[in-house]
Design an enzyme around this catalytic site. Structure first.
Site, PDB file in Angstrom:
ATOM      1  N   ARG A 178       0.770  -1.250  -0.095  1.00 39.84           N
ATOM      2  CA  ARG A 178      -0.002   0.162   0.100  1.00 39.84           C
ATOM      3  C   ARG A 178       1.087   1.389   0.048  1.00 39.84           C
ATOM      4  O   ARG A 178       0.526   2.333   0.716  1.00 39.84           O
ATOM      5  CB  ARG A 178      -1.193   0.091   1.095  1.00 39.84           C
ATOM      6  N   SER A 227      -9.278   1.689   4.958  1.00 44.82           N
ATOM      7  CA  SER A 227      -8.603   1.229   6.272  1.00 44.82           C
ATOM      8  C   SER A 227      -7.858   2.348   6.992  1.00 44.82           C
ATOM      9  O   SER A 227      -6.824   3.171   6.217  1.00 44.82           O
ATOM     10  CB  SER A 227      -7.573   0.063   5.712  1.00 44.82           C
ATOM     11  N   GLU A 297      -2.567   4.151   8.220  1.00 41.77           N
ATOM     12  CA  GLU A 297      -2.545   4.045   6.855  1.00 41.77           C
ATOM     13  C   GLU A 297      -3.047   5.225   5.903  1.00 41.77           C
ATOM     14  O   GLU A 297      -2.650   5.552   4.876  1.00 41.77           O
ATOM     15  CB  GLU A 297      -3.409   2.763   6.313  1.00 41.77           C
TER      16      GLU A 297
END
Ligand SMILES: Cc1cc2nc3c(=O)[nH]c(=O)nc-3n(C[C@H](O)[C@H](O)[C@H](O)COP(=O)(O)OP(=O)(O)OC[C@H]3O[C@@H](n4cnc5c(N)ncnc54)[C@H](O)[C@@H]3O)c2cc1C
Length: 305
Positions: A178, A227, A297
């Site tokens: 990510r 997320s 994140e």
């Protein structure tokens, strides 16, 4: 704040073809629906315009590129300097080149559905269900259902800090989980994606299956940024949040989604500060009870009010 400054930075910018907006509220450009103003927001008309901006803007003027704002928490004081959004027609163009698809970085991932079905190609179904633009998908190495952007990227075009247009390879982005690591100042303007021949019905079937899975497990119609925390090595952030009952915490209009404990949501009137404070309270509770420190994140940008 920016409004109190005597000199508008617009006067310091070169002559540009694209739209310039002063004090554009970024809450309109983020999935959370929060965020103060961009001191200046610039929507380049095309690459010549973007190069002109990069080459002739004042040195050291802060520049931030925003995609669809689906992975961002923009703070209530906004973003100083210039926020660039590649949403003009030029950045949403696409064309087939043999077994490759070339797309502008401002294209929304969801638009790939129509392109794939109309051209009987597949391989990008996973991207369709991820909110955001293709530029953002490169920066975040967006992925789900076992695939990520790096698996389908053949190469890209970027404009660097000197205003030069460069053809770069997928390896130049140094993809991780990510994330990607490329030189500060690179603006991704287009990319070449690998596709495979596939019947439109099969593409639609895969997309529908993935959509149904998401609808069941994630608050995709809520004001959220996906997320919130990275999964710590070998663990799941949502489990740590649930086991410590951190999902019961609330700050102002910010809460944890009932559908997925790792998604924070703006229930209606949350400020960016509410959401950030809720995230920090969760980090503290999880740390106090398990010693594990969750890492954001979601990318937090801008200044506090
Ligand atoms: C409901 C929901 C579900 C989600 N599910 C997933 C999922 O399954 N998998 C997943 O990976 N993510 C998921 N996300 C997170 C998010 O959709 C992705 O991270 C997405 O790739 C972000 O794209 P964006 O265009 O919105 O980028 P933004 O959020 O606008 O920006 C993200 C980063 O990309 C940079 N950036 C954007 N465009 C460019 C460009 N042209 N050049 C250089 N840098 C650029 C920005 O500066 C910023 O650092 C989800 C989000 C939501 C709201």
């Amino acid at each position: 704040m920016f409004g109190k400054k005597k000199t508008s930075i617009v006067k310091m910018l070169p002559k540009l073809k694209g739209e310039i907006r002063e004090h554009e509220l970024l809450a309109k450009h983020t999935w959370f629906g929060v965020g103060g103003p961009a001191e200046v927001m610039f929507f380049p008309a095309d690459n010549d315009d973007l190069r002109e901006f990069v080459r002739n803007k004042p040195h050291n003027l802060p520049v931030f590129v925003i995609g669809s704002g689906s992975n961002l928490l923009v703070r209530d004081g906004g973003i100083p300097g210039v926020v660039i959004k590649l949403s003009s027609k030029f950045y949403r163009q696409w064309q087939m080149d043999g077994d490759k698809l070339i797309c502008g970085a401002g294209m929304k991932n969801a638009e790939l559905k129509k392109i794939m079905t109309e051209n009987n190609i597949g391989g990008l179904e996973f991207l369709v269900s991820i909110p955001g633009s293709l530029g953002g998908a490169i920066k975040t190495n967006a992925g789900c259902f076992g695939r990520e952007l790096k698996d389908v990227l053949a190469g890209a075009t970027v404009i660097n800090e000197e205003g030069e247009e460069l053809e770069v390879s997928a390896d130049d982005f140094n993809f991780g989980y990510r994330c990607s690591f490329f030189p500060e100042g690179w603006i991704v303007t287009s990319m070449t994606l690998k596709v495979v021949p596939q019947d439109a019905q099969e593409t639609l079937r895969i997309i529908e299956e993935q959509k149904q899975y998401r609808l069941k497990s994630q608050p995709i119609n809520a004001k959220t940024a996906g997320s919130t925390f990275k999964n710590p090595e070998g663990l799941r952030a949502w489990e740590l949040i649930k086991n410590t009952k951190s999902n019961e915490l609330k700050v102002g209009g910010a809460a944890v989604s009932d559908k997925h404990c790792n998604f924070l949501i703006n229930t209606g009137d949350a400020s960016a500060e509410d959401i950030e404070n809720l995230g920090e309270s969760i980090i503290k509770k999880v740390k106090d009870e398990t010693s594990i420190v969750l890492e954001w994140e979601v990318k937090r940008v801008g200044i506090k009010k």
